[in-house]
Design a protein around this motif. Structure first.
Motif: not given
Length: 170
Positions: A109-125
């Motif tokens: 969840k994004m800190k600025s908007d709890r309704r939205s998600y931020q996405l990142t890759l994992t090490e496996n990704g």
């Protein structure tokens, strides 16, 4: 209703379409000269060729694009990713759920908007993206061979123009 005769360029296109044995007895009519029809055929052929190239990795070209966009833009929101990927959020969600389940993507969840998600890759990704990038490079080299190096930039501009103007909704 009798169909109008095909122009010589339409006849040439119909002949090219018939090269595939399954199409040898088909009359494509006006489809032979329709850009949209050929874009769809080219996309389907390109996606299948990418799948063949990445067979052992078992991820589609669409998932590769999703991983690439997330990898190049850590913290990207689902809304921004959907727009960049040419998808609506409802079709992107199952893709992200699959990539998350496979351990390639992390959604927070994004800190600025709890309704939205931020996405990142994992090490496996990141590892999977590197493998897919190698497949994509080989695939693109084949497409470059087909399009030709001197026509590549012009072809990309035309595709981008189509995407921008046809996809633009006010």
């Amino acid at each position: 209703m009798k169909q109008a005769p095909l122009s010589s360029s339409a006849e040439d296109e119909n002949t090219a379409l018939r090269k595939n044995a399954a199409n040898e007895n088909l009359d494509f009519g006006i489809l032979a000269n329709r850009i949209g029809f050929h874009l769809r055929l080219a996309q389907a052929a390109s996606f299948q060729a990418f799948r063949d190239e990445a067979r052992e990795i078992d991820l589609s070209p669409g998932r590769f694009a999703t991983l690439m966009l997330i990898g190049r833009n850590p913290g990207i929101s689902q809304t921004t990713l959907a727009a960049a990927n040419g998808r609506d959020k409802s079709t992107l969600t199952p893709i992200l759920e699959d990539l998350e389940k496979r351990g390639f993507v992390k959604r927070e969840k994004m800190k600025s908007d709890r309704r939205s998600y931020q996405l990142t890759l994992t090490e496996n990704g990141r590892k999977k993206l590197a493998e897919l990038t190698a497949c994509a490079k080989r695939h693109d080299e084949n497409l470059d061979r087909i399009v030709g190096p001197k026509d590549r930039a012009k072809f990309l501009k035309i595709l981008q123009k189509i995407a921008a103007e046809v996809g633009h909704k006010e």
